[in-house]
Scaffold this active site. Structure first.
Site, PDB file in Angstrom:
ATOM      1  N   ASP A 160      85.472  50.642  28.796  1.00  0.00           N
ATOM      2  CA  ASP A 160      86.098  51.662  29.633  1.00  0.00           C
ATOM      3  C   ASP A 160      85.724  51.390  31.096  1.00  0.00           C
ATOM      4  O   ASP A 160      84.567  51.093  31.383  1.00  0.00           O
ATOM      5  CB  ASP A 160      85.622  53.054  29.201  1.00  0.00           C
ATOM      6  CG  ASP A 160      86.464  54.165  29.796  1.00  0.00           C
ATOM      7  OD1 ASP A 160      86.508  54.269  31.046  1.00  0.00           O
ATOM      8  OD2 ASP A 160      87.047  54.932  29.031  1.00  0.00           O
ATOM      9  N   ILE A 161      86.684  51.500  32.000  1.00  0.00           N
ATOM     10  CA  ILE A 161      86.400  51.242  33.416  1.00  0.00           C
ATOM     11  C   ILE A 161      85.679  52.406  34.082  1.00  0.00           C
ATOM     12  O   ILE A 161      85.170  52.267  35.186  1.00  0.00           O
ATOM     13  CB  ILE A 161      87.675  50.867  34.216  1.00  0.00           C
ATOM     14  CG1 ILE A 161      88.698  51.995  34.168  1.00  0.00           C
ATOM     15  CG2 ILE A 161      88.273  49.564  33.706  1.00  0.00           C
ATOM     16  CD1 ILE A 161      89.862  51.808  35.129  1.00  0.00           C
TER      17      ILE A 161
ATOM     18  N   ASN B  22      90.892  62.152  21.441  1.00  0.00           N
ATOM     19  CA  ASN B  22      91.481  63.287  22.148  1.00  0.00           C
ATOM     20  C   ASN B  22      92.977  63.328  21.846  1.00  0.00           C
ATOM     21  O   ASN B  22      93.637  62.298  21.871  1.00  0.00           O
ATOM     22  CB  ASN B  22      91.279  63.137  23.662  1.00  0.00           C
ATOM     23  CG  ASN B  22      89.820  63.097  24.041  1.00  0.00           C
ATOM     24  OD1 ASN B  22      89.003  63.838  23.518  1.00  0.00           O
ATOM     25  ND2 ASN B  22      89.472  62.206  24.957  1.00  0.00           N
TER      26      ASN B  22
ATOM     27  N   HIS C 197      94.165  56.181  21.229  1.00  0.00           N
ATOM     28  CA  HIS C 197      92.981  55.340  21.361  1.00  0.00           C
ATOM     29  C   HIS C 197      91.769  56.170  20.983  1.00  0.00           C
ATOM     30  O   HIS C 197      91.804  57.392  21.045  1.00  0.00           O
ATOM     31  CB  HIS C 197      92.845  54.787  22.788  1.00  0.00           C
ATOM     32  CG  HIS C 197      92.719  55.828  23.842  1.00  0.00           C
ATOM     33  ND1 HIS C 197      93.789  56.609  24.264  1.00  0.00           N
ATOM     34  CD2 HIS C 197      91.659  56.245  24.576  1.00  0.00           C
ATOM     35  CE1 HIS C 197      93.387  57.436  25.205  1.00  0.00           C
ATOM     36  NE2 HIS C 197      92.079  57.258  25.411  1.00  0.00           N
TER      37      HIS C 197
END
Length: 118
Positions: A32-33, A89, A102
């Protein structure tokens, strides 16, 4: 829901670079960025599914496979013994920002209790 060009589409197509942790013909896992913990990996199917509401008879095995790969990665990077969290989510009230299914694999520190707000 119609397919839109999300950032995940562009990463899968190779139009945007990502730090790929794992990849096969069904999915990819990337760092994750904007990590929320020392380990924050996104597991993304290569088949577009907007969110978990779109899991059906034809794609349900892919959904299970995503969790299988998340656990496999957790073991490989050695967060399985101390613990990790897998988060999915679904829609805005749950915090879904990118409307492409995702899951988040989080770990590397004490993540606290699941529900801190009331």
């Amino acid at each position: 829901m119609t397919e839109e060009q999300t950032i995940f589409h562009k990463i899968i197509q190779g139009k945007i670079k990502a730090d790929i942790i794992y990849q096969d013909k069904y999915l990819m896992a990337i760092k994750d960025i904007n990590p929320q913990s020392p380990v924050h990996i996104l597991i993304i199917p290569k088949t577009y599914i907007p969110n978990s509401n779109y899991i059906n008879k034809t794609n349900k095995k892919l959904f299970g496979y995503m969790f299988y790969i998340a656990i496999k990665i957790a073991k490989k990077i050695k967060i399985d013994k101390d613990g990790y969290r897998i988060i999915l989510n679904c829609n805005k009230n749950a915090g879904q920002e990118i409307f492409y299914l995702h899951i988040h694999l989080l770990g590397g520190k004490n993540l606290g209790t699941l529900l801190n707000n009331k």
